[in-house]
Design a protein around this motif. Structure first.
Motif, PDB file in Angstrom:
ATOM      1  N   GLU A  14       0.960  -1.224   0.157  1.00 38.57           N
ATOM      2  CA  GLU A  14       0.144   0.088  -0.104  1.00 38.57           C
ATOM      3  C   GLU A  14       0.905   1.088   0.077  1.00 38.57           C
ATOM      4  N   LYS A  15       2.128   1.266   0.385  1.00 36.68           N
ATOM      5  CA  LYS A  15       3.004   2.484   0.407  1.00 36.68           C
ATOM      6  C   LYS A  15       3.456   2.509  -0.985  1.00 36.68           C
ATOM      7  N   GLN A  16       3.421   1.503  -1.885  1.00 35.90           N
ATOM      8  CA  GLN A  16       3.937   1.933  -3.354  1.00 35.90           C
ATOM      9  C   GLN A  16       3.085   2.800  -4.029  1.00 35.90           C
ATOM     10  N   ILE A  17       3.599   3.648  -4.560  1.00 32.31           N
ATOM     11  CA  ILE A  17       2.792   4.643  -5.486  1.00 32.31           C
ATOM     12  C   ILE A  17       3.441   4.465  -6.942  1.00 32.31           C
ATOM     13  N   GLY A  18       2.752   3.568  -7.846  1.00 28.69           N
ATOM     14  CA  GLY A  18       3.103   3.315  -9.375  1.00 28.69           C
ATOM     15  C   GLY A  18       4.348   2.432  -9.202  1.00 28.69           C
ATOM     16  N   ASP A  19       5.371   2.990  -9.981  1.00 30.34           N
ATOM     17  CA  ASP A  19       6.763   1.949  -9.876  1.00 30.34           C
ATOM     18  C   ASP A  19       7.916   2.633  -8.831  1.00 30.34           C
ATOM     19  N   ARG A  20       7.392   3.454  -8.063  1.00 28.04           N
ATOM     20  CA  ARG A  20       8.297   4.159  -7.229  1.00 28.04           C
ATOM     21  C   ARG A  20       9.011   3.076  -6.136  1.00 28.04           C
ATOM     22  N   ARG A  21      10.192   3.160  -6.057  1.00 29.72           N
ATOM     23  CA  ARG A  21      10.993   2.462  -5.014  1.00 29.72           C
ATOM     24  C   ARG A  21      10.644   2.953  -3.676  1.00 29.72           C
ATOM     25  N   ILE A  22      10.574   1.916  -2.852  1.00 29.73           N
ATOM     26  CA  ILE A  22      10.251   2.174  -1.492  1.00 29.73           C
ATOM     27  C   ILE A  22      11.305   1.487  -0.434  1.00 29.73           C
ATOM     28  N   LEU A  23      11.630   1.933   0.554  1.00 30.55           N
ATOM     29  CA  LEU A  23      12.520   1.280   1.680  1.00 30.55           C
ATOM     30  C   LEU A  23      11.769   1.238   2.843  1.00 30.55           C
ATOM     31  N   VAL A  24      11.824  -0.115   3.374  1.00 35.10           N
ATOM     32  CA  VAL A  24      11.172  -0.438   4.573  1.00 35.10           C
ATOM     33  C   VAL A  24      12.272  -0.817   5.568  1.00 35.10           C
ATOM     34  N   ALA A  25      12.295  -0.108   6.886  1.00 37.31           N
ATOM     35  CA  ALA A  25      13.040  -0.309   7.864  1.00 37.31           C
ATOM     36  C   ALA A  25      12.404  -1.694   8.474  1.00 37.31           C
ATOM     37  N   ILE A  26      13.471  -2.580   9.139  1.00 37.23           N
ATOM     38  CA  ILE A  26      12.915  -3.602   9.975  1.00 37.23           C
ATOM     39  C   ILE A  26      13.777  -3.706  11.202  1.00 37.23           C
ATOM     40  N   ALA A  27      13.590  -3.019  12.382  1.00 34.15           N
ATOM     41  CA  ALA A  27      14.495  -3.067  13.092  1.00 34.15           C
ATOM     42  C   ALA A  27      14.246  -3.670  14.567  1.00 34.15           C
ATOM     43  N   GLY A  28      14.900  -3.896  15.476  1.00 27.34           N
ATOM     44  CA  GLY A  28      14.825  -4.695  16.746  1.00 27.34           C
ATOM     45  C   GLY A  28      16.027  -4.812  17.211  1.00 27.34           C
ATOM     46  N   GLY A  85      28.679   5.812   8.397  1.00 25.88           N
ATOM     47  CA  GLY A  85      28.577   6.624   7.140  1.00 25.88           C
ATOM     48  C   GLY A  85      28.516   5.951   5.726  1.00 25.88           C
ATOM     49  N   GLY A  86      29.076   4.823   5.876  1.00 28.24           N
ATOM     50  CA  GLY A  86      29.160   4.097   4.622  1.00 28.24           C
ATOM     51  C   GLY A  86      27.843   3.379   4.462  1.00 28.24           C
ATOM     52  N   PHE A  87      26.881   3.080   5.584  1.00 27.60           N
ATOM     53  CA  PHE A  87      25.674   2.637   5.345  1.00 27.60           C
ATOM     54  C   PHE A  87      24.834   3.773   4.989  1.00 27.60           C
ATOM     55  N   LYS A  88      24.918   4.873   5.556  1.00 29.44           N
ATOM     56  CA  LYS A  88      23.927   5.909   5.141  1.00 29.44           C
ATOM     57  C   LYS A  88      24.426   6.146   3.723  1.00 29.44           C
ATOM     58  N   ARG A  89      25.407   6.176   3.135  1.00 27.99           N
ATOM     59  CA  ARG A  89      25.946   6.599   1.736  1.00 27.99           C
ATOM     60  C   ARG A  89      25.096   5.511   1.004  1.00 27.99           C
ATOM     61  N   ILE A  90      25.248   4.102   0.981  1.00 22.15           N
ATOM     62  CA  ILE A  90      24.623   3.240   0.344  1.00 22.15           C
ATOM     63  C   ILE A  90      22.997   3.476   0.531  1.00 22.15           C
ATOM     64  N   LEU A  91      22.573   3.600   1.624  1.00 18.35           N
ATOM     65  CA  LEU A  91      20.926   3.859   1.635  1.00 18.35           C
ATOM     66  C   LEU A  91      20.783   5.068   0.788  1.00 18.35           C
ATOM     67  N   ASP A  92      21.360   6.143   0.927  1.00 17.09           N
ATOM     68  CA  ASP A  92      20.983   7.417  -0.238  1.00 17.09           C
ATOM     69  C   ASP A  92      21.226   6.887  -1.390  1.00 17.09           C
ATOM     70  N   ALA A  93      22.072   5.969  -1.959  1.00 15.15           N
ATOM     71  CA  ALA A  93      22.279   5.750  -3.279  1.00 15.15           C
ATOM     72  C   ALA A  93      20.934   4.814  -3.642  1.00 15.15           C
ATOM     73  N   ILE A  94      20.469   3.908  -2.939  1.00 12.66           N
ATOM     74  CA  ILE A  94      19.399   3.131  -3.164  1.00 12.66           C
ATOM     75  C   ILE A  94      18.169   4.036  -3.239  1.00 12.66           C
ATOM     76  N   HIS A  95      17.990   4.733  -2.333  1.00 18.45           N
ATOM     77  CA  HIS A  95      16.818   5.640  -2.469  1.00 18.45           C
ATOM     78  C   HIS A  95      16.702   6.510  -3.509  1.00 18.45           C
ATOM     79  N   SER A 121      19.366  -4.034  -7.583  1.00 20.97           N
ATOM     80  CA  SER A 121      19.198  -3.702  -9.186  1.00 20.97           C
ATOM     81  C   SER A 121      18.092  -2.774  -9.412  1.00 20.97           C
ATOM     82  N   GLN A 122      17.982  -2.255 -10.719  1.00 17.20           N
ATOM     83  CA  GLN A 122      16.959  -1.418 -10.939  1.00 17.20           C
ATOM     84  C   GLN A 122      15.537  -2.198 -10.873  1.00 17.20           C
ATOM     85  N   ASN A 123      15.378  -3.514 -10.974  1.00 18.99           N
ATOM     86  CA  ASN A 123      14.320  -4.247 -10.835  1.00 18.99           C
ATOM     87  C   ASN A 123      13.970  -4.335  -9.358  1.00 18.99           C
ATOM     88  N   HIS A 124      14.577  -4.036  -8.469  1.00 14.24           N
ATOM     89  CA  HIS A 124      14.201  -3.976  -7.085  1.00 14.24           C
ATOM     90  C   HIS A 124      13.497  -2.612  -6.643  1.00 14.24           C
TER      91      HIS A 124
END
Length: 209
Positions: A14-28, A85-95, A121-124
């Motif tokens: 339900e969070k997806q709008i069209g083909d937009r990529r979404i990021l979902v956090a699963i924390a604990g 910092g590396g993690f944030k940069r990777i997530l920024d690139a994915i976003h 990938s661009q498919n994800h």
């Protein structure tokens, strides 16, 4: 009432709008079951072929050599032992969603991260980001929250976490005293830190105790 896996899957879609990529956090906390939940969601979303992928935070552990130099080896797994910092940069690139992004994956048998071990990938179009500290309310971790379209927090009583953590070390070949020591000295302090300092009001809580 804790949402079941079908409800969680529907929330994500339900969070997806069209083909937009979404990021979902699963924390604990450690041993809360967040990795298992991530894999179950990945499966229920149809897996890689259907455009879902899991990005584990554990791939961004500092190498033991760096931890040794900094005197942090006994605290491995605590917030300061990750390349935030590396993690944030990777997530920024994915976003940003401009190109394929390669992420490291932690190998528990080798006790180190394997670089570029998984491709986003661009498919994800659904990226499940899994880790202990994704929702921490302090710098630099608090820079991550704005990247997530949806956040889940897996909530487990400390007593249950303690039992699971001791069992984890027993399964790694430690005797009971050593397993209890490993859990008490590092894992449980990290677990309490996650529980006490995560932005759970911004997340959907999943009880897994």
């Amino acid at each position: 009432m804790t949402p079941d896996i079908d409800t969680l899957t529907r929330m994500i879609r339900e969070k997806q709008i069209g083909d937009r990529r979404i990021l979902v956090a699963i924390a604990g906390a450690p041993a809360s079951g967040k990795s298992t939940l991530s894999e179950r969601l990945h499966h229920h979303l149809g897996g890689d072929e259907a455009g879902a992928v899991v990005v584990p935070m554990d791939g961004f552990h500092f190498d033991d050599a760096i931890l040794g130099e900094r005197g942090l080896l006994p605290r491995k797994g605590s917030p300061e032992t990750f390349d935030t910092g590396g993690f944030k940069r990777i997530l920024d690139a994915i976003h940003a969603d401009n190109d394929d992004v390669y992420v490291p994956v932690f190998d528990r048998h080798l006790e180190l991260s394997r670089g570029s071990a998984r491709c986003v990938s661009q498919n994800h179009r659904i990226v499940l980001v899994e880790g202990n500290y994704l929702l921490l309310n302090q710098s630099p971790w608090d820079q991550l929250a704005g990247l997530f379209n949806l956040s889940f927090f897996v909530d487990v009583p400390v007593e249950t976490l303690e039992r699971r953590l001791v069992e984890r070390w027993l399964n790694h070949g430690y005797d009971r005293d050593a397993a209890f020591g490993k859990a008490e000295e590092n894992d449980l302090p990290n677990a309490r830190f996650v529980i006490e300092n995560s932005l759970t009001t911004q997340a959907i809580t999943i009880n897994n105790g």
